[in-house]
Design an enzyme around this catalytic site. Structure first.
Site, mmCIF file in Angstrom:
data_model
loop_
_atom_site.group_PDB
_atom_site.id
_atom_site.type_symbol
_atom_site.label_atom_id
_atom_site.label_comp_id
_atom_site.label_asym_id
_atom_site.label_seq_id
_atom_site.Cartn_x
_atom_site.Cartn_y
_atom_site.Cartn_z
ATOM 1 N N ARG A 16 -5.479 1.595 -12.620
ATOM 2 C CA ARG A 16 -4.701 1.724 -12.506
ATOM 3 C C ARG A 16 -4.120 -0.075 -12.290
ATOM 4 N NH1 ARG A 16 -4.234 6.455 -9.453
ATOM 5 N NH2 ARG A 16 -4.049 7.181 -11.032
ATOM 6 N N HIS B 67 -15.115 -4.611 0.447
ATOM 7 C CA HIS B 67 -15.887 -3.453 -0.889
ATOM 8 C C HIS B 67 -17.211 -3.346 -0.878
ATOM 9 C CE1 HIS B 67 -14.277 -3.656 -5.242
ATOM 10 N NE2 HIS B 67 -13.751 -2.274 -4.167
ATOM 11 N N HIS C 283 -16.368 2.548 -14.201
ATOM 12 C CA HIS C 283 -16.240 1.496 -13.216
ATOM 13 C C HIS C 283 -17.245 1.169 -12.467
ATOM 14 C CE1 HIS C 283 -14.924 1.639 -8.441
ATOM 15 N NE2 HIS C 283 -14.712 1.065 -9.495
ATOM 16 N N TYR D 156 -11.947 -10.427 -0.801
ATOM 17 C CA TYR D 156 -13.159 -8.576 -1.547
ATOM 18 C C TYR D 156 -14.521 -9.047 -1.172
ATOM 19 C CZ TYR D 156 -10.005 -6.395 -4.267
ATOM 20 O OH TYR D 156 -8.237 -5.209 -4.554
ATOM 21 N N ARG E 60 -14.232 2.664 4.857
ATOM 22 C CA ARG E 60 -12.657 1.347 4.701
ATOM 23 C C ARG E 60 -11.720 2.035 5.450
ATOM 24 N NH1 ARG E 60 -11.301 -1.518 0.176
ATOM 25 N NH2 ARG E 60 -10.507 0.279 -0.147
ATOM 26 N N ARG F 143 -11.678 -4.465 -13.954
ATOM 27 C CA ARG F 143 -10.195 -5.358 -13.309
ATOM 28 C C ARG F 143 -10.793 -6.768 -13.738
ATOM 29 N NH1 ARG F 143 -6.714 -1.746 -11.273
ATOM 30 N NH2 ARG F 143 -7.808 0.048 -9.524
ATOM 31 N N ASN G 150 0.870 -1.029 -0.306
ATOM 32 C CA ASN G 150 0.317 0.200 0.083
ATOM 33 C C ASN G 150 0.588 1.198 -0.263
ATOM 34 O OD1 ASN G 150 -2.048 -1.500 -0.149
ATOM 35 N ND2 ASN G 150 -2.494 -1.379 2.132
#
Length: 677
Positions: free
Chosen positions: A388, A579, A418, A450, A551, A358, A44
């Site tokens: 990304r 998530h 998205h 997730y 979160r 993704r 991270n």
């Protein structure tokens, strides 16, 4: 901090990463999972330096927010010190108790030196490419690549500096050697350090220190369009690793004159120069070659989703009769794969639409879409190029699907798609539309860790709106005032999402002012956008009780008199990554529940296509509300975020509720109960 109306987004994110670090220090967590949390923290932080620190430094140089940049540095320093302390004083001793000597401080033990040297010459030496550091040396250090700085003294008294690559892309970071029933684990860089004399045989003295350089990950986005947009974008991707340096991380003890020489020679003058520990890239701890079963989380086999899903019934028939919801990873993702697989072979299916943000590395969903196209169905896939760090994989799959006959649509520049949607259109069916609407990516890899919620529905009016949206997005244009699509069910960013959420919040405010019961419960990954935060403040001041589960990024300041005394914020970090995005509005005892892809961030509200959607099925609405209530009751893995942006432990009281475990038990029991019917 409480005097501020909003927390800084980057400082709030750092407190989330600090919460991850707390789990690494939590001795109740199994040892190998604590090591995994150390790895997650390190990964991270690397991304933060690639993405956010360049922005903070730029703002600091422009005198717009110098405090945030320096504050971020101070927080990171404290966290890094805590990281080292956890590793040295807790993790390494516990590994030793298991018979594992993790050679973190003392390098290579003499008892295995022969085996290490043999490994160096047999496996490592051929990958090494030392470069002497001179002012005009034609050398460009790669992003997040590890290097040894070798300070060499040659006779009679000449000093030179060389950089030696640590080939972690070709070799495992760690070598495990067993001697006398004890496992010794050594770092690849220590193996090389012990053999530097073989690289520089004429040197009479050698010192060595580890360094790492992190580079900016921002891409120069194009305004271009056309069939070759993916190829043009791919060329930009190749330049990412050549971005300007944002951080030089170096091992303590590196002499200042040599540090300055490195900065000048490698053109690192604009980078943050940070003294770290002896070792860098500790995200690699996730691959530490030790895995005693008792030191990991107990297995939670996923339950079956839905009462009527079985091998003898078409999933499409099940969805047609009643909405179905899958709660990943507690429930099996096979139901989602089955949705796409049935679409690929069902002769009644004419068209398939889906978004892919993704794509899984070995995506079964993408293979099903390829089969659907080859089976004569019209398949349209919106593949997001600008996800990304997943761009290259997405481009690879887009090319593969396109070559199979799938129509590939890429979003226009500066606008990401998205949304998490899939739509099947059938001929000769009472319910021609079948749809999948989700809070997370259609990715069977991330679905294993997730927590997301996926609705499978045959709600025809809502899915007709989904088809309208897909057709609009296929035009590859940004929404503007002329695009008057009247969504009645879907909440779509750029169209009606912000306005609808504001209406829902206003209704709770009106209810409480009219003496009616009111309440708001929202779960998000990130909360940043000020219009919505201001409306939450307004609701709090009106007397609406607001429960938020956020979160990571959280800019709202809770518990401040006259601003937010009715707002409580919790954060949950546990074995799975939280998530899902869920929105519950009390509505005078007739709750309205929504799910979707949209966090309340500027980018999600104003610069992306996001989709949120209502949950109409009463049983699914009740179950989802029950899951959120368990999360709100969590007093084991949840913490409060206070008005000073601290992670505050919740007082332990009976019963102890660890929400992820409670949710797993709830859904597993539901499956067991259904099997007895």
């Amino acid at each position: 901090m409480a005097q501020f109306r909003y927390f800084n987004r980057d400082i709030s994110w750092l407190t989330f990463n600090g919460r991850v670090l707390q789990e690494a220090a939590n001795e109740v967590v199994p040892l190998m999972e604590r090591i995994r949390f150390l790895s997650i923290y390190s990964s991270n932080l690397d991304e933060f330096y690639r993405v956010r620190m360049p922005y903070l430094k730029k703002k600091s140089i422009q005198d717009q927010d110098e405090d945030a940049y320096s504050k971020a540095g101070e927080i990171i320093d404290r966290q890094q010190n805590a990281f080292g302390q956890i590793l040295r004083e807790s993790v390494i001793p516990e590994l030793a108790n298991l018979g594992v000597n993790f050679c973190y401080k003392d390098g290579v033990p003499g008892s295995i030196l022969g085996a290490v040297n043999q490994y160096f010459f047999a496996q490592v030496a051929g990958f090494l490419q030392p470069v002497f550091l001179t002012k005009n040396a034609p050398f460009f250090p790669e992003n997040n690549q590890l290097y040894l700085v070798a300070i060499l003294r040659f006779p009679p008294d000449e000093e030179h500096v060389a950089l030696v690559n640590i080939p972690t892309g070709n070799l495992n970071r760690f070598l495990k050697i067993t001697r006398d029933k004890q496992d010794h684990i050594v770092f690849l860089e220590d193996i090389i350090k012990h053999n530097l004399k073989s690289l520089f045989p004429e040197a009479i003295e050698i010192q060595s220190f580890n360094i790492k350089i992190t580079r900016d990950a921002e891409l120069d986005m194009m305004d271009e369009d056309g069939d070759d947009v993916a190829e043009k974008f791919e060329k930009q991707l190749n330049k990412r690793e050549l971005g300007y340096a944002t951080r030089l991380l170096y091992e303590p003890g590196l002499p200042l004159r040599h540090l300055q020489n490195i900065i000048v020679s490698l053109d690192l003058k604009s980078a943050s120069v940070v003294q770290g520990g002896r070792y860098h890239n500790l995200k690699d701890l996730a691959s530490l070659p030790v895995s005693p079963p008792a030191q990991t989380y107990p297995a939670w086999p996923p339950a079956t989703a839905g009462a009527n899903v079985n091998e003898n019934t078409s999933l499409f028939d099940t969805i047609t009769s009643e909405d179905l919801m899958v709660h990943a990873p507690y429930q099996s993702y096979d139901t989602i794969l089955r949705f796409f697989n049935e679409a690929a072979i069902n002769p009644l299916v004419e068209e398939v639409y889906t978004t892919m943000y993704r794509v899984a590395h070995d995506s079964k969903i993408a293979f099903a879409l390829i089969s659907a196209a080859k089976n004569g169905k019209k398949v349209t896939v919106l593949v997001e190029l600008k996800a990304r760090f997943d761009e290259a994989n997405n481009i690879r799959w887009a090319k593969k699907m396109k070559s199979a006959g799938v129509k590939i649509v890429h979003s226009v520049n500066a606008l990401k798609v998205h949304a998490k949607l899939a739509l099947v259109k059938r001929k000769h069916a009472a319910a021609p539309y079948l749809g999948l609407l989700a809070t997370g990516n259609l990715n069977e890899g991330t679905a294993k860790f997730y927590t997301d919620h996926i609705l499978l529905s045959a709600h025809q009016p809502m899915l007709a709106e989904a088809e309208t949206l897909f057709r609009f997005l296929s035009k590859k244009k940004k929404p503007d005032s002329s695009d008057l699509i009247a969504f009645q069910h879907l909440l779509v960013a750029q169209f009606n999402l912000l306005g609808k959420f504001l209406q829902l919040l206003d209704r709770e405010i009106a209810n409480v002012r009219n003496g009616l019961p009111a309440g708001i419960t929202i779960k998000l990954n990130n909360l940043e956008e000020e219009v919505l935060i201001n409306k939450l403040y307004e609701a709090s001041n009106a007397g609406v009780k607001i429960n938020l589960i956020v979160r990571s990024i959280c800019r709202i300041v809770p518990g401040v008199a006259g601003q937010s005394e009715n707002i409580t914020v919790k954060r949950i970090v546990d074995r799975f990554l939280e998530h899902g995005r869920i929105f519950i509005f009390h509505n005078n005892g007739q709750p309205e529940v929504f799910m979707g892809s949209a966090d309340w961030m500027n980018r999600n509200i104003y610069r992306r296509i996001e989709v949120c959607f209502p949950i109409y099925n009463p049983k699914l609405k009740e179950r989802l509300t029950e899951i959120i209530e368990l999360q709100w009751q969590d007093n084991v893995q949840a913490v409060f975020i206070d008005s000073e942006l601290n992670n505050v432990a919740i007082a332990k009281s009976q019963p102890l509720i660890r929400s992820q475990e409670a949710i797993y038990r709830l859904l597993s029991q539901e499956t067991a109960d259904l099997k007895t019917i």
